[in-house]
Write a protein that holds these residues in place. Structure first.
Motif, PDB file in Angstrom:
ATOM      1  N   VAL A  10       0.835  -1.200   0.000  1.00 11.25           N
ATOM      2  CA  VAL A  10       0.000   0.000   0.000  1.00 11.25           C
ATOM      3  C   VAL A  10       0.866   1.245   0.000  1.00 11.25           C
ATOM      4  O   VAL A  10       1.894   1.301   0.684  1.00 11.25           O
ATOM      5  N   ALA A  38      -0.006   5.521   0.179  1.00 10.16           N
ATOM      6  CA  ALA A  38      -1.029   6.561   0.277  1.00 10.16           C
ATOM      7  C   ALA A  38      -0.354   7.920   0.407  1.00 10.16           C
ATOM      8  O   ALA A  38       0.557   8.091   1.213  1.00 10.16           O
ATOM      9  N   THR A  97      -6.658  12.526  -0.589  1.00  8.95           N
ATOM     10  CA  THR A  97      -5.706  11.447  -0.345  1.00  8.95           C
ATOM     11  C   THR A  97      -5.866  10.408  -1.449  1.00  8.95           C
ATOM     12  O   THR A  97      -6.979  10.005  -1.770  1.00  8.95           O
ATOM     13  N   VAL A 133      -4.804   6.604  -2.705  1.00  6.42           N
ATOM     14  CA  VAL A 133      -4.356   5.306  -2.201  1.00  6.42           C
ATOM     15  C   VAL A 133      -4.120   4.377  -3.383  1.00  6.42           C
ATOM     16  O   VAL A 133      -4.948   4.293  -4.287  1.00  6.42           O
ATOM     17  N   PHE A 181     -11.264  -0.336   2.799  1.00  8.42           N
ATOM     18  CA  PHE A 181     -10.217   0.604   3.184  1.00  8.42           C
ATOM     19  C   PHE A 181     -10.800   1.557   4.219  1.00  8.42           C
ATOM     20  O   PHE A 181     -11.913   2.068   4.029  1.00  8.42           O
ATOM     21  N   CYS A 226      -9.880   4.889   7.154  1.00  7.03           N
ATOM     22  CA  CYS A 226      -8.976   5.946   7.609  1.00  7.03           C
ATOM     23  C   CYS A 226      -9.601   6.578   8.844  1.00  7.03           C
ATOM     24  O   CYS A 226     -10.740   7.054   8.783  1.00  7.03           O
ATOM     25  N   LYS A 242      -6.546   1.690  -7.295  1.00  3.15           N
ATOM     26  CA  LYS A 242      -6.151   3.069  -7.005  1.00  3.15           C
ATOM     27  C   LYS A 242      -7.425   3.894  -6.900  1.00  3.15           C
ATOM     28  O   LYS A 242      -8.309   3.793  -7.749  1.00  3.15           O
ATOM     29  N   ILE A 273      -3.882   4.200   7.004  1.00  2.02           N
ATOM     30  CA  ILE A 273      -4.917   3.657   6.122  1.00  2.02           C
ATOM     31  C   ILE A 273      -4.965   2.160   6.423  1.00  2.02           C
ATOM     32  O   ILE A 273      -3.935   1.486   6.389  1.00  2.02           O
ATOM     33  N   ILE A 293      -0.202   7.534   5.703  1.00  3.23           N
ATOM     34  CA  ILE A 293      -0.271   8.490   4.607  1.00  3.23           C
ATOM     35  C   ILE A 293       0.984   9.357   4.647  1.00  3.23           C
ATOM     36  O   ILE A 293       1.399   9.787   5.711  1.00  3.23           O
TER      37      ILE A 293
END
Length: 103
Positions: A7, A9, A16, A18, A49, A51, A72, A84, A102
Protein backbone atom coordinates in the motif's frame (compact mmCIF):
# COMPACT_ATOMS: atom_id res chain seq x y z
CA UNK A 1 -0.97 -19.31 1.00
CA UNK A 2 0.77 -16.17 2.19
CA UNK A 3 -1.16 -13.12 1.10
CA UNK A 4 0.51 -9.75 0.85
CA UNK A 5 -0.85 -6.23 0.46
CA UNK A 6 1.45 -3.45 -0.70
CA UNK A 7 0.00 0.00 0.00
CA UNK A 8 1.06 3.55 -0.76
CA UNK A 9 -1.03 6.56 0.28
CA UNK A 10 -0.25 10.22 -0.37
CA UNK A 11 -2.08 13.42 0.40
CA UNK A 12 -2.23 16.66 -1.55
CA UNK A 13 -4.46 19.43 -0.26
CA UNK A 14 -7.62 17.77 1.04
CA UNK A 15 -7.38 14.71 -1.26
CA UNK A 16 -5.71 11.45 -0.35
CA UNK A 17 -4.76 8.97 -3.08
CA UNK A 18 -4.36 5.31 -2.20
CA UNK A 19 -2.68 2.65 -4.36
CA UNK A 20 -2.71 -1.01 -3.34
CA UNK A 21 -1.37 -4.19 -4.92
CA UNK A 22 -2.88 -7.36 -3.46
CA UNK A 23 -1.15 -10.71 -3.92
CA UNK A 24 -3.97 -13.21 -4.49
CA UNK A 25 -4.57 -15.92 -7.13
CA UNK A 26 -8.12 -14.72 -7.99
CA UNK A 27 -8.98 -18.08 -9.58
CA UNK A 28 -12.32 -18.01 -11.38
CA UNK A 29 -13.12 -21.71 -11.27
CA UNK A 30 -13.18 -21.89 -15.08
CA UNK A 31 -9.49 -22.60 -15.73
CA UNK A 32 -7.79 -25.98 -15.87
CA UNK A 33 -4.33 -26.86 -14.57
CA UNK A 34 -1.69 -28.70 -16.65
CA UNK A 35 -3.23 -32.05 -15.72
CA UNK A 36 -6.63 -30.94 -17.04
CA UNK A 37 -8.29 -30.55 -13.62
CA UNK A 38 -10.44 -27.50 -12.93
CA UNK A 39 -8.72 -25.08 -10.54
CA UNK A 40 -11.33 -24.38 -7.83
CA UNK A 41 -12.62 -20.82 -7.46
CA UNK A 42 -10.57 -18.69 -5.05
CA UNK A 43 -11.14 -14.95 -5.20
CA UNK A 44 -11.56 -11.88 -2.99
CA UNK A 45 -15.20 -11.08 -2.31
CA UNK A 46 -15.00 -7.94 -0.14
CA UNK A 47 -12.20 -5.42 0.30
CA UNK A 48 -12.42 -2.44 2.64
CA UNK A 49 -10.22 0.60 3.18
CA UNK A 50 -10.51 2.71 6.34
CA UNK A 51 -8.98 5.95 7.61
CA UNK A 52 -9.35 7.12 11.20
CA UNK A 53 -12.14 4.60 11.80
CA UNK A 54 -14.12 5.76 8.76
CA UNK A 55 -14.71 3.47 5.79
CA UNK A 56 -13.46 5.28 2.70
CA UNK A 57 -14.00 2.49 0.14
CA UNK A 58 -15.72 -0.89 0.08
CA UNK A 59 -15.33 -3.08 -2.98
CA UNK A 60 -17.35 -6.19 -3.80
CA UNK A 61 -15.27 -8.31 -6.13
CA UNK A 62 -15.75 -11.62 -7.87
CA UNK A 63 -13.99 -14.12 -10.13
CA UNK A 64 -13.68 -11.64 -13.02
CA UNK A 65 -10.97 -9.62 -11.21
CA UNK A 66 -7.45 -10.46 -12.37
CA UNK A 67 -4.70 -12.22 -10.43
CA UNK A 68 -2.79 -9.92 -8.04
CA UNK A 69 -5.24 -7.03 -8.42
CA UNK A 70 -4.16 -3.38 -8.29
CA UNK A 71 -6.54 -0.70 -7.05
CA UNK A 72 -6.15 3.07 -7.00
CA UNK A 73 -8.67 5.58 -5.65
CA UNK A 74 -8.89 8.97 -3.97
CA UNK A 75 -10.97 10.31 -1.11
CA UNK A 76 -11.43 13.62 0.66
CA UNK A 77 -9.71 13.89 4.01
CA UNK A 78 -6.77 12.10 5.47
CA UNK A 79 -3.61 13.76 6.70
CA UNK A 80 0.06 12.84 6.57
CA UNK A 81 0.90 10.34 9.28
CA UNK A 82 -2.62 8.92 9.60
CA UNK A 83 -2.96 5.18 8.98
CA UNK A 84 -4.92 3.66 6.12
CA UNK A 85 -6.29 0.22 6.99
CA UNK A 86 -6.99 -2.46 4.40
CA UNK A 87 -8.86 -5.70 4.97
CA UNK A 88 -10.27 -8.32 2.64
CA UNK A 89 -12.07 -11.65 2.83
CA UNK A 90 -12.24 -14.22 0.04
CA UNK A 91 -14.70 -16.93 -0.93
CA UNK A 92 -12.78 -19.52 1.14
CA UNK A 93 -12.98 -17.40 4.29
CA UNK A 94 -9.33 -16.41 4.18
CA UNK A 95 -8.54 -12.85 5.26
CA UNK A 96 -5.67 -10.41 5.17
CA UNK A 97 -5.13 -6.98 6.67
CA UNK A 98 -2.51 -4.30 6.35
CA UNK A 99 -1.92 -0.70 7.31
CA UNK A 100 0.17 2.08 5.86
CA UNK A 101 0.69 5.67 6.93
CA UNK A 102 -0.27 8.49 4.61
CA UNK A 103 2.76 10.46 3.42
Amino acid sequence: MAHQILVHATTSGDTTTVEALIKHPMDSGFVRDKAGKIIPPHYIEVIEFTCQGRTVLTGYWGPAVSKNPFIKFSFKGGKAGQPIGIAWVDNKGETATSTANIV
